[in-house]
Structure formats: structure tokens, C-alpha cells
Design a protein around this motif. Structure first.
Motif, mmCIF file in Angstrom:
data_model
loop_
_atom_site.group_PDB
_atom_site.id
_atom_site.type_symbol
_atom_site.label_atom_id
_atom_site.label_comp_id
_atom_site.label_asym_id
_atom_site.label_seq_id
_atom_site.Cartn_x
_atom_site.Cartn_y
_atom_site.Cartn_z
ATOM 1 N N MET A 113 47.095 45.515 31.711
ATOM 2 C CA MET A 113 47.569 44.236 32.237
ATOM 3 C C MET A 113 48.104 43.309 31.147
ATOM 4 O O MET A 113 48.853 42.390 31.427
ATOM 5 C CB MET A 113 46.436 43.528 32.977
ATOM 6 C CG MET A 113 45.976 44.274 34.210
ATOM 7 S SD MET A 113 44.759 43.314 35.138
ATOM 8 C CE MET A 113 43.389 43.276 33.987
ATOM 9 N N VAL A 156 48.277 52.780 39.376
ATOM 10 C CA VAL A 156 47.298 51.727 39.105
ATOM 11 C C VAL A 156 46.960 50.968 40.384
ATOM 12 O O VAL A 156 47.706 50.988 41.357
ATOM 13 C CB VAL A 156 47.795 50.717 38.049
ATOM 14 C CG1 VAL A 156 48.120 51.426 36.761
ATOM 15 C CG2 VAL A 156 48.987 49.934 38.544
ATOM 16 N N GLU A 167 45.988 45.464 39.464
ATOM 17 C CA GLU A 167 46.562 45.520 38.116
ATOM 18 C C GLU A 167 48.085 45.431 38.165
ATOM 19 O O GLU A 167 48.709 44.818 37.310
ATOM 20 C CB GLU A 167 46.108 46.793 37.407
ATOM 21 C CG GLU A 167 44.692 46.646 36.898
ATOM 22 C CD GLU A 167 43.960 47.960 36.764
ATOM 23 O OE1 GLU A 167 43.509 48.266 35.675
ATOM 24 O OE2 GLU A 167 43.858 48.682 37.779
ATOM 25 N N LEU A 217 42.375 50.719 35.517
ATOM 26 C CA LEU A 217 42.439 51.056 34.094
ATOM 27 C C LEU A 217 41.659 50.044 33.275
ATOM 28 O O LEU A 217 41.237 50.294 32.167
ATOM 29 C CB LEU A 217 43.894 51.055 33.629
ATOM 30 C CG LEU A 217 44.782 52.061 34.358
ATOM 31 C CD1 LEU A 217 46.236 51.756 34.113
ATOM 32 C CD2 LEU A 217 44.439 53.463 33.901
ATOM 33 N N SER A 218 41.511 48.869 33.864
ATOM 34 C CA SER A 218 40.871 47.776 33.143
ATOM 35 C C SER A 218 39.391 48.072 32.938
ATOM 36 O O SER A 218 38.752 48.673 33.786
ATOM 37 C CB SER A 218 41.024 46.512 33.979
ATOM 38 O OG SER A 218 40.145 45.542 33.522
ATOM 39 N N LEU A 243 37.309 45.473 32.299
ATOM 40 C CA LEU A 243 36.655 44.166 32.466
ATOM 41 C C LEU A 243 35.480 44.303 33.432
ATOM 42 O O LEU A 243 35.437 45.216 34.242
ATOM 43 C CB LEU A 243 37.648 43.169 33.067
ATOM 44 C CG LEU A 243 38.795 42.692 32.201
ATOM 45 C CD1 LEU A 243 39.768 41.859 33.048
ATOM 46 C CD2 LEU A 243 38.278 41.876 31.042
ATOM 47 N N PHE A 261 37.512 40.743 36.637
ATOM 48 C CA PHE A 261 38.733 41.444 37.051
ATOM 49 C C PHE A 261 39.248 40.897 38.378
ATOM 50 O O PHE A 261 40.419 40.543 38.520
ATOM 51 C CB PHE A 261 38.436 42.948 37.179
ATOM 52 C CG PHE A 261 39.594 43.739 37.697
ATOM 53 C CD1 PHE A 261 40.579 44.189 36.842
ATOM 54 C CD2 PHE A 261 39.702 44.026 39.053
ATOM 55 C CE1 PHE A 261 41.661 44.915 37.316
ATOM 56 C CE2 PHE A 261 40.775 44.748 39.538
ATOM 57 C CZ PHE A 261 41.760 45.193 38.662
#
Lengths: 233, 263
Positions: free
Chosen positions: A119, A143, A147, B92-93, B95, B100
């Protein structure tokens, strides 16, 4: 001559996007030529020649900055495309520099970004994004919606005037608007200039002094504690 | 306001036309797309997602309220009316979950109070779909497959709140499907499932049958199938129980199968 210069980090799908654009351009009766600029290895020219039989070539920049190399060869490349009887030149750059951008004052500047790159990527890529005309976002099905939306919003935050186009570069969906943007872009003309200012690049490391630590250098130096954000011009 | 999506049909891989001239999906419809691997299910939802305009490999066109979708969907992605969750989709994060979701909610809404409320509602929704509750302080990358799927669906439904949600084979990741369908049906949206799951297919209003890259048929769930849906769910539950037992290192006995047969 219509011109598109395409930048974007490695593996984002620059070639796939251009490949689909070539297909559409040929279907509309254009005669595209393709130039790849890379540092030390590229085979996109061979692939695209095999697939479409259009004039293609590549330039290796070696130890010269690849965006710098683009500025050097672009005039000749336009001449080459013209001699080949082409009316569109697509230039795919190495697309790795986060300090400058290869776009010029004529033609279309495209940056290809992949939604999978996190991001925060739009905040990191600098002029490669902010000086483009259009940001092409690929790998959107990989994704989460969240995101993807944050990614788009961050592009809009740092580059409000850059248009965003989401594409599926595998299936070639969403490519037509890019071809339209290329058609609408101002044609390549004499006296074109690089859009952005090149970065500060005159340091003793650039010229070959390899010692570690700023005390070993002179000219443009900085310590860890200095909090200067160097900016061109 | 979006009331309908129309798929103006194109052609299959061999160039022959689809079985219907066009297909209109109405607000509130729950639709399944079924067909063998390679039959064009994912291509169909890709066509819908990016508003095919006759130039994709299938030649389909997608209309919103009977007309070409307005440019603003492309110009301002925040107005894009479709959320897509595919089998490859993931977070993918890394957090924490709360942070998030708040980041996402903030770009979608104005006030911090909205953000708080959205966050709470999203977690509550997700936790009804998964057996293992998701906590706000967990990291996104720590979530299990089931938790991830549940949160993807909850986030798309509540924070995105787009009028159209596309779900590509979401059944493989251990979420309560009947519960999901129940919760989703309370919201006025068009839900499109790409699925191999009889349970989801029978709980849909109709299913689009794909073959050789084209729409081969459209089957409305009839009364007999609706009646049968309950039996299918029971069978499926039984298999889920067996799966759980295997998962937890237990032995299966013939006795279990008899119990299911009596139900």
C-alpha cells in the motif's frame, strides 16, 4: 509520430501492457515500433518482434543511468522509427530509478505499478509516478479490495493529476483507454525536453571514490544525523 | 443508483455465440457461475469487473442500468461499484487487523466515529463466518485461510459497500457458507459467485452455466432444488464434521455415518 514512454519497477507487467497496446494499435491500422532500454539484459525486443513482426530494438545502458540513456538515444530512436515507416514509438524503460523519470514533454508518460507491491509503494516511487500522465495498475485480482483501494487513494494523494487505469495485463482487459490516451497525447516534436529535473548526482562516489563514510568524501556529503532532503533545482 | 448489470453476450473460444443474447442481473440477485475448469468462469467475472466493451477476447459488453458505464468509474476509482474477491486474493499487509481496517475505512468515510463503527461491524460480520474469532490486535499475515476469506468478504461487504460483489471460488477456505449467504442476502447488492459448491449454487437465485468459454445455459433454482438444498446442506455439514475430526486427529467410525444417515 505518437510516442509513449513506459516506466515502472521490474516485473510489474510493463511488457504485457505494451504487448496488448501493440495488438490494439495494429488492429486500428497503426504501425508501431518498439524500443527497450535496459541496464544489462533484455529480450522483450526479440519476443515482440517474433509475435508481431514490427520493428523492435534494444539499448543497454550499462554503467550509464538508464533514464539518462533514454534522453541520449530518444532523438535517434524517433528517427529510426520514422525510417522504418512507423507512426508510433513505444519505449519501455528499465524503470528502476526512484529519483527521476524518463518522460518527455511530448507523447504519453505511463507508469506501470502492481497492486501487489504494498500500500505504501505510491508514496515511494516519486517522479516516476508524479510526472506520468497515467498510472496503470496491474495484478489487481491478487490483493484484497481494501489494499487495492488504499493503493488507488495513495496514488491520488501523491499525484492528483495522474489518471489511474486498472488493467488485467494477462487478459488484456482495460487496455483500450490507454490506446486512446496515446492517440490524444501531443505528438513527438523537435525541441522536446525531459519533464522532471534530474536528481543531485554530483558526488565523489559517482566519480569512483569508493571509501565508506562521509568524512572520506567532499562536495555533496551527508552524515546520518543531517536531516536534509536533497532536491534538484 | 445501480439497478441492473447487463451482460451483452459475445462468443466462446471457437467463435460461436453464447446461448443467450443478453443477461440482466438485478439488484438483490444472488447468482452463481458454474462450469468445469477452463470453461471461462473467471474470464466472465473479469469481463464484468473491468466493464468489457466489446474489445476483450470474448467480445462481451457490460452495461450498467442498460447503458455503457460512466467514465467516472474509471476516472475516480473510489466510485468503482464492484468489489472482487478471487481465489488468489489475499492480504499482503502485515499491519494489525484494527489498524488495517481503519486505514481502509478512512479512505471510504469521513469521520472517525464512522471508522470505529465500520470497524466493529466488519469484525462482527467476519466472526460470524469463521470458527476462529479474529481479534483487532492480530496481524493480518497471521490470520488463517478461513479468517482471511471471512475478513475479505466482510471488508468488501461493509467497508467497500459496493453495490456489486464478485466472489471467485471462495468456498475452499473453511467459512460458514450458509451463514455467509444468509448475511449477504440481507444486503441489497448483486452477489456473483464463481463456484463448484452445490450448497452455494442451490442457495443462489440462478446459475450461469459456462462451457467452452461461453455462457451455455442459465438455470433458475426451481422449487424442487430449493427443497433439496436443505438435504445438500446436511450432507455438506456431515462432511464438514468428518473433516474437522480428521483435522483434530480423531478416528472416524462407521457409527458417525449412521448418525448422519438418520438426520
Amino acid at each position: 509520430m505518437q510516442l509513449a514512454i513506459c516506466a515502472g519497477p521490474a516485473t510489474t507487467g510493463k511488457t504485457s501492457v505494451l504487448r496488448h497496446m501493440i495488438k490494439k494499435l495494429l488492429a486500428q491500422g497503426y504501425r508501431p515500433a518498439f524500443l527497450k532500454i535496459d541496464v544489462q539484459y533484455a529480450e522483450e525486443d526479440i519476443q515482440l518482434f517474433k509475435e508481431f513482426g514490427i520493428p523492435t530494438r534494444k539499448v543497454y545502458s550499462g554503467e550509464l543511468c538508464p533514464d539518462h540513456c533514454n534522453v541520449m538515444v530518444l532523438g535517434d530512436a524517433l528517427e529510426w522509427a520514422r525510417e522504418c515507416g512507423c507512426d508510433v514509438l513505444l519505449v519501455e524503460t528499465a524503470g528502476l530509478c526512484l529519483r527521476c523519470s524518463p518522460y518527455v514533454t511530448g507523447g504519453l508518460g505511463m507508469v506501470v505499478l502492481e497492486a501487489t507491491s504494498g500500500m505504501n509503494l505510491p508514496l515511494k516511487v516519486g517522479p516516476m509516478l508524479s510526472l506520468a500522465d497515467v498510472a496503470v495498475v496491474t495484478k489487481i485480482d491478487r490483493v484484497s479490495q481494501a489494499e487495492r483501494e488504499v493503493f488507488r487513494a495513495r496514488i491520488q494523494d501523491v499525484a492528483p493529476s495522474v489518471r489511474i487505469r486498472e488493467v488485467n495485463a494477462l487478459y488484456g482487459i482495460g487496455i483500450d483507454p490507454l490506446v486512446r490516451l496515446l492517440e490524444e497525447a501531443p505528438a513527438a516534436h523537435a525541441g522536446m525536453e525531459l519533464r522532471g529535473n534530474p536528481p543531485v548526482g554530483t558526488c565523489t562516489i559517482c566519480v569512483g571514490k569508493k571509501n565508506i563514510g562521509w568524512r572520506e568524501h567532499f562536495g555533496v556529503v551527508r552524515s546520518l544525523e543531517t536531516d536534509i532532503f536533497y532536491q534538484g533545482e | 443508483m445501480i439497478e441492473t448489470i447487463t451482460i451483452v453476450s459475445g462468443h466462446g473460444k471457437d467463435g460461436t455465440p453464447e446461448a443467450v443474447d443478453q443477461l440482466e442481473l438485478r439488484m438483490g440477485d444472488v447468482v452463481s457461475i458454474v462450469g468445469p475448469t477452463g470453461s471461462g468462469k473467471t474470464t466472465l467475472i473479469n469481463d464484468i469487473e473491468l466493464f468489457a466493451d466489446g474489445t476483450t477476447p470474448t467480445g462481451r459488453r457490460v452495461l450498467i442500468n442498460g447503458a455503457a458505464p460512466p467514465d467516472e468509474y474509471r476516472e475516480n476509482p473510489a466510485n468503482h461499484p464492484i468489489a472482487l474477491i478471487t481465489q488468489h486474493t489475499t492480504f499482503l499487509s502485515d499491519l494489525p487487523v484494527g489498524e488495517f481496517l481503519a486505514t481502509h475505512a478512512r479512505i471510504r468515510s469521513k469521520t472517525e466515529r464512522d471508522v470505529e463503527a465500520l470497524l466493529e461491524e466488519t469484525l462482527e460480520f467476519a466472526n460470524q463466518l469463521t470458527g476462529e474469532p479474529i481479534q483487532t490486535e492480530m496481524r493480518m499475515t497471521e490470520l488463517s485461510g478461513g479468517q482471511t476469506r471471512a475478513l475479505l468478504i466482510a471488508d468488501a461487504t461493509i467497508i467497500c459497500d459496493t453495490p456489486i460483489v464478485l466472489l471467485d471460488e471462495v468456498e475452499n477456505a473453511g467459512i460458514h457458507r450458509t451463514r455467509a449467504l444468509e448475511l449477504l442476502r440481507r444486503r441489497r447488492k448483486i452477489f456473483i459467485f464463481v463456484t463448484h459448491d452445490p450448497r452455494i449454487a442451490l442457495l443462489s437465485d440462478y446459475r450461469i452455466v459456462m462451457r467452452g468459454g461461453k455462457i451455455a445455459d442459465v438455470l433458475y433454482t426451481d422449487a424442487a432444488e430449493r427443497a433439496y438444498a436443505h438435504e445438500v446442506s446436511k450432507l455438506d455439514d456431515a462432511l464438514c464434521i468428518l473433516r474437522d475430526k480428521i483435522r483434530h486427529g480423531e478416528r472416524l467410525t462407521g457409527h458417525l455415518l449412521e448418525v448422519f444417515a438418520c438426520n
